[in-house]
Design a protein around this motif. Structure first.
Motif, PDB file in Angstrom:
ATOM      1  N   MET A 127       0.841  -1.169   0.000  1.00  0.00           N
ATOM      2  CA  MET A 127       0.000   0.000   0.000  1.00  0.00           C
ATOM      3  C   MET A 127       0.892   1.239   0.000  1.00  0.00           C
ATOM      4  SD  MET A 127      -3.253   0.541   2.316  1.00  0.00           S
ATOM      5  CE  MET A 127      -3.539   2.046   3.132  1.00  0.00           C
ATOM      6  N   THR A 128       0.479   2.219  -0.754  1.00  0.00           N
ATOM      7  CA  THR A 128       1.300   3.426  -0.826  1.00  0.00           C
ATOM      8  C   THR A 128       1.043   4.320   0.371  1.00  0.00           C
ATOM      9  OG1 THR A 128      -0.359   4.601  -2.095  1.00  0.00           O
ATOM     10  CG2 THR A 128       1.293   3.395  -3.341  1.00  0.00           C
ATOM     11  N   GLU A 129       2.023   5.123   0.638  1.00  0.00           N
ATOM     12  CA  GLU A 129       1.876   6.069   1.745  1.00  0.00           C
ATOM     13  C   GLU A 129       1.408   7.408   1.205  1.00  0.00           C
ATOM     14  OE1 GLU A 129       6.285   7.638   2.395  1.00  0.00           O
ATOM     15  OE2 GLU A 129       6.109   5.449   2.467  1.00  0.00           O
ATOM     16  N   ARG A 130       0.952   8.259   2.104  1.00  0.00           N
ATOM     17  CA  ARG A 130       0.500   9.591   1.700  1.00  0.00           C
ATOM     18  C   ARG A 130       1.702  10.485   1.415  1.00  0.00           C
ATOM     19  NH1 ARG A 130      -4.417  11.966   2.981  1.00  0.00           N
ATOM     20  NH2 ARG A 130      -5.985  10.386   3.242  1.00  0.00           N
ATOM     21  N   LYS A 131       1.484  11.413   0.513  1.00  0.00           N
ATOM     22  CA  LYS A 131       2.528  12.391   0.186  1.00  0.00           C
ATOM     23  C   LYS A 131       2.726  13.300   1.386  1.00  0.00           C
ATOM     24  CE  LYS A 131       1.855  16.222  -2.297  1.00  0.00           C
ATOM     25  NZ  LYS A 131       2.448  17.243  -1.507  1.00  0.00           N
ATOM     26  N   PRO A 132       3.955  13.429   1.823  1.00  0.00           N
ATOM     27  CA  PRO A 132       4.212  14.316   2.958  1.00  0.00           C
ATOM     28  C   PRO A 132       3.974  15.776   2.565  1.00  0.00           C
ATOM     29  CG  PRO A 132       6.141  12.951   2.463  1.00  0.00           C
ATOM     30  CD  PRO A 132       5.126  12.712   1.410  1.00  0.00           C
ATOM     31  N   PRO A 133       3.469  16.562   3.474  1.00  0.00           N
ATOM     32  CA  PRO A 133       3.257  17.982   3.149  1.00  0.00           C
ATOM     33  C   PRO A 133       4.603  18.681   2.925  1.00  0.00           C
ATOM     34  CG  PRO A 133       2.721  17.553   5.463  1.00  0.00           C
ATOM     35  CD  PRO A 133       3.064  16.241   4.832  1.00  0.00           C
ATOM     36  N   GLY A 134       4.584  19.627   1.999  1.00  0.00           N
ATOM     37  CA  GLY A 134       5.796  20.399   1.730  1.00  0.00           C
ATOM     38  C   GLY A 134       6.682  19.764   0.673  1.00  0.00           C
ATOM     39  N   LEU A 135       6.416  18.549   0.268  1.00  0.00           N
ATOM     40  CA  LEU A 135       7.214  17.864  -0.753  1.00  0.00           C
ATOM     41  C   LEU A 135       6.456  17.926  -2.071  1.00  0.00           C
ATOM     42  CD1 LEU A 135       9.850  16.236  -1.011  1.00  0.00           C
ATOM     43  CD2 LEU A 135       8.524  14.191  -0.538  1.00  0.00           C
ATOM     44  N   SER A 136       7.136  18.271  -3.134  1.00  0.00           N
ATOM     45  CA  SER A 136       6.432  18.364  -4.417  1.00  0.00           C
ATOM     46  C   SER A 136       5.987  16.962  -4.856  1.00  0.00           C
ATOM     47  CB  SER A 136       7.320  18.998  -5.483  1.00  0.00           C
ATOM     48  OG  SER A 136       8.322  18.100  -5.882  1.00  0.00           O
ATOM     49  N   PHE A 137       4.905  16.938  -5.600  1.00  0.00           N
ATOM     50  CA  PHE A 137       4.333  15.659  -6.021  1.00  0.00           C
ATOM     51  C   PHE A 137       5.325  14.877  -6.878  1.00  0.00           C
ATOM     52  CE2 PHE A 137       1.712  12.960  -8.778  1.00  0.00           C
ATOM     53  CZ  PHE A 137       1.005  12.273  -7.816  1.00  0.00           C
ATOM     54  N   GLU A 138       6.011  15.583  -7.791  1.00  0.00           N
ATOM     55  CA  GLU A 138       6.931  14.894  -8.691  1.00  0.00           C
ATOM     56  C   GLU A 138       8.082  14.241  -7.925  1.00  0.00           C
ATOM     57  OE1 GLU A 138       9.608  15.824 -12.642  1.00  0.00           O
ATOM     58  OE2 GLU A 138       8.005  17.188 -12.083  1.00  0.00           O
ATOM     59  N   SER A 139       8.648  14.929  -6.994  1.00  0.00           N
ATOM     60  CA  SER A 139       9.765  14.332  -6.257  1.00  0.00           C
ATOM     61  C   SER A 139       9.281  13.187  -5.369  1.00  0.00           C
ATOM     62  CB  SER A 139      10.490  15.395  -5.429  1.00  0.00           C
ATOM     63  OG  SER A 139       9.619  15.928  -4.465  1.00  0.00           O
ATOM     64  N   TRP A 140       8.069  13.264  -4.865  1.00  0.00           N
ATOM     65  CA  TRP A 140       7.532  12.181  -4.035  1.00  0.00           C
ATOM     66  C   TRP A 140       7.339  10.921  -4.882  1.00  0.00           C
ATOM     67  CZ3 TRP A 140       2.415  10.034  -3.966  1.00  0.00           C
ATOM     68  CH2 TRP A 140       2.193   9.140  -2.917  1.00  0.00           C
ATOM     69  N   VAL A 141       6.803  11.074  -6.110  1.00  0.00           N
ATOM     70  CA  VAL A 141       6.608   9.938  -7.010  1.00  0.00           C
ATOM     71  C   VAL A 141       7.958   9.350  -7.404  1.00  0.00           C
ATOM     72  CG1 VAL A 141       5.782   9.264  -9.303  1.00  0.00           C
ATOM     73  CG2 VAL A 141       4.386  10.744  -7.880  1.00  0.00           C
ATOM     74  N   ASP A 142       8.906  10.208  -7.733  1.00  0.00           N
ATOM     75  CA  ASP A 142      10.239   9.717  -8.099  1.00  0.00           C
ATOM     76  C   ASP A 142      10.851   8.900  -6.962  1.00  0.00           C
ATOM     77  OD1 ASP A 142      10.121  10.908 -10.576  1.00  0.00           O
ATOM     78  OD2 ASP A 142      11.130  12.765  -9.929  1.00  0.00           O
ATOM     79  N   ARG A 143      10.680   9.363  -5.732  1.00  0.00           N
ATOM     80  CA  ARG A 143      11.219   8.640  -4.578  1.00  0.00           C
ATOM     81  C   ARG A 143      10.542   7.276  -4.427  1.00  0.00           C
ATOM     82  NH1 ARG A 143      10.078   8.993   1.482  1.00  0.00           N
ATOM     83  NH2 ARG A 143       8.136   9.734   0.619  1.00  0.00           N
ATOM     84  N   GLN A 144       9.199   7.220  -4.658  1.00  0.00           N
ATOM     85  CA  GLN A 144       8.464   5.950  -4.560  1.00  0.00           C
ATOM     86  C   GLN A 144       8.991   4.943  -5.590  1.00  0.00           C
ATOM     87  OE1 GLN A 144       5.841   4.990  -2.513  1.00  0.00           O
ATOM     88  NE2 GLN A 144       6.118   6.869  -1.331  1.00  0.00           N
ATOM     89  N   ILE A 145       9.214   5.425  -6.807  1.00  0.00           N
ATOM     90  CA  ILE A 145       9.713   4.536  -7.873  1.00  0.00           C
ATOM     91  C   ILE A 145      11.119   4.054  -7.538  1.00  0.00           C
ATOM     92  CG2 ILE A 145      10.412   4.463 -10.304  1.00  0.00           C
ATOM     93  CD1 ILE A 145       8.053   6.391 -10.870  1.00  0.00           C
ATOM     94  N   ARG A 146      12.009   4.963  -7.102  1.00  0.00           N
ATOM     95  CA  ARG A 146      13.381   4.583  -6.774  1.00  0.00           C
ATOM     96  C   ARG A 146      13.412   3.535  -5.661  1.00  0.00           C
ATOM     97  NH1 ARG A 146      15.771   7.009  -3.026  1.00  0.00           N
ATOM     98  NH2 ARG A 146      14.773   9.012  -3.318  1.00  0.00           N
ATOM     99  N   GLU A 147      12.582   3.722  -4.633  1.00  0.00           N
ATOM    100  CA  GLU A 147      12.561   2.760  -3.520  1.00  0.00           C
ATOM    101  C   GLU A 147      12.020   1.406  -3.986  1.00  0.00           C
ATOM    102  OE1 GLU A 147      10.297   4.622  -0.443  1.00  0.00           O
ATOM    103  OE2 GLU A 147      11.902   6.013   0.099  1.00  0.00           O
ATOM    104  N   ALA A 148      11.008   1.406  -4.875  1.00  0.00           N
ATOM    105  CA  ALA A 148      10.467   0.146  -5.390  1.00  0.00           C
ATOM    106  C   ALA A 148      11.511  -0.580  -6.224  1.00  0.00           C
ATOM    107  CB  ALA A 148       9.219   0.410  -6.218  1.00  0.00           C
TER     108      ALA A 148
END
Length: 172
Positions: free
Chosen positions: A1-22
């Motif tokens: 299950m995915t986690e929520r985007k932390p406040p203050g973090l841009s959406f694009e960098s949050w998605v990039d981080r999710q992909i890198r960790e996967a």
């Protein structure tokens, strides 16, 4: 299950981080179809490709709506009746289909309308006789079986028994 985007973090960098960790966890390794060409890559674009693919996967490609199946059955039976070897067979083919048409007209199922009236069996018989007479080269309309049943009062034509099928009237 995915986690929520932390406040203050841009959406694009949050998605990039999710992909890198996967990728680091190996979630993308050994996926089915890896290294294989995409299916139907050179096929022309079809807007309903996903519906057709889903139906093929579920094995339901041959399932038709009841009204559409009845339309197809009517076409098939009319073609079969035109090739029938004798008149009785024409009636045997058309009468059950007329019963189905009548049932559809009485209580139409949801979906597309049938758009067909009852088959006029007398008209179908006349067309069959006309085609049969042309095929046999017999311009009197008599078949070999019918010659024995000639009646001198009606010009030598064989007697034909007519079935009367009640016609449904549409109110509307």
């Amino acid at each position: 299950m995915t986690e929520r985007k932390p406040p203050g973090l841009s959406f694009e960098s949050w998605v990039d981080r999710q992909i890198r960790e996967a990728e680091q966890r190996g979630d993308f390794a050994h996926l089915p179809g890896a290294g294989k060409p995409l299916p139907n890559l050179n096929a022309p674009y079809d807007e309903l490709w996903w519906i057709k693919q889903k139906m093929a996967q579920e094995g339901s490609a041959a399932i038709l709506h009841p009204t559409l199946a009845l339309r197809k059955e009517i076409e098939d039976v009319l073609a079969k009746a035109a090739r029938a070897p004798y008149e009785r067979r024409v009636r045997e083919l058309l009468e059950p289909v007329n019963e189905k048409i009548a049932a559809n007209l009485r209580t139409p199922p949801p979906g597309p309308p049938l758009g067909r009236p009852l088959i006029d069996i007398d008209e179908a018989m006349a067309q069959w006789r006309q085609a049969h007479d042309k095929d046999t080269g017999d311009d009197t309309g008599d078949s070999e079986k019918g010659r024995a049943g000639r009646d001198s009062e009606d010009g030598g034509r064989p007697r034909r028994r007519r079935l009367r099928i009640p016609r449904l009237r549409r109110h509307g």
